[in-house]
Scaffold this active site. Structure first.
Site, short mmCIF file in Angstrom:
data_model
loop_
_atom_site.label_atom_id
_atom_site.label_comp_id
_atom_site.label_asym_id
_atom_site.label_seq_id
_atom_site.Cartn_x
_atom_site.Cartn_y
_atom_site.Cartn_z
N LYS A 185 37.82 -17.20 -31.78
CA LYS A 185 38.57 -15.96 -31.59
C LYS A 185 37.62 -14.75 -31.63
O LYS A 185 37.69 -13.86 -30.79
CB LYS A 185 39.64 -15.82 -32.68
CG LYS A 185 40.54 -14.62 -32.48
CD LYS A 185 41.41 -14.36 -33.68
CE LYS A 185 40.61 -13.75 -34.80
NZ LYS A 185 41.36 -13.45 -36.00
N ASP A 214 44.92 -14.02 -31.72
CA ASP A 214 45.04 -13.67 -33.14
C ASP A 214 46.49 -13.85 -33.55
O ASP A 214 47.32 -14.36 -32.80
CB ASP A 214 44.54 -12.23 -33.39
CG ASP A 214 45.48 -11.18 -32.83
OD1 ASP A 214 46.45 -11.55 -32.13
OD2 ASP A 214 45.27 -9.99 -33.11
#
Ligand code: SF4
Length: 207
Positions: free
Chosen positions: A116, A134
């Protein structure tokens, strides 16, 4: 059809979305993203100006006292391990001629840096096509049926990459983050004015 409605609404809400983290260099961005894990951009923006003015170079940061870094970044939470990440990342970037490597495999070896974080960094700093999943992106994807409730983050990412054209991956990521932060919140989402109610799986809980 469903995806294009979502895209239209996101475009109307956030025509020119931008990353809310404050940074001046590539390594400042990378560290800010690492600090933002399980925290908020607002809190990160409170501590990074202090951190980077106290330690203005990679050399300064990589030689900083760990406890001093901890004290500065305490508001973002998990400050013991994050202070260690900050110092190690500074040392690693310094060892790469002072530049954050633009290479996923190399970056994966940096402490505190995962998929991420890399997606956010490459998308924001180099405008590489990437969708970082997220907590906001995951929640919205599942509410709007772009992913299934049990999908893990990697599956959500793959489904979003299939749903949206590659050239807007970065933009959609930012829009979904902002939508989740300011409208489609985890608790008490603002569903009243939302035109996506008819396709939203969350609606039954809120109406
Ligand atoms: Fe989010 Fe509510 Fe809109 Fe569903 S209806 S997408 S929960 S704001």
């Amino acid at each position: 059809m469903k995806t294009s409605r979502i895209e239209e609404y996101l475009d109307s809400l956030f025509p020119n979305p931008t990353c809310e983290l404050i940074y001046h260099t590539d390594y400042e961005l990378l560290i800010a993203v690492v600090l933002s894990a399980q925290s908020t951009d607002k809190r990160v923006n409170q501590v990074t100006p202090i951190l980077f003015s106290r330690y203005p170079t990679l050399y300064d940061l990589s030689n900083a006292n760990l406890e001093d870094i901890e004290e500065i970044i305490r508001p973002v939470g998990s400050f013991h391990k994050k202070a260690y990440y900050v110092r190690e990342i500074a040392a690693l970037v310094a060892s790469h001629r002072g530049m954050v490597p633009r290479d996923r495999e190399v970056l994966m070896k940096f402490p505190g840096v995962g998929r991420k974080t890399i997606n956010v960094f490459l998308s924001e700093y180099y405008q590489e096509p990437a969708i970082a999943v997220d907590t906001h992106v995951e929640r919205i994807s599942k509410r709007l049926g772009l992913a299934r409730p049990k999908d893990d983050v990697l599956t959500v990412e793959k489904k979003l990459m299939k749903a949206f054209p590659k050239e807007v991956w970065g933009k959609r990521h930012l829009q979904m983050v902002l939508f989740g932060r300011y409208h489609c919140k985890a608790i008490k989402p603002e569903c009243g004015p939302c035109p996506l109610k008819d396709i939203c799986h969350e609606k039954k809980k809120n109406f």
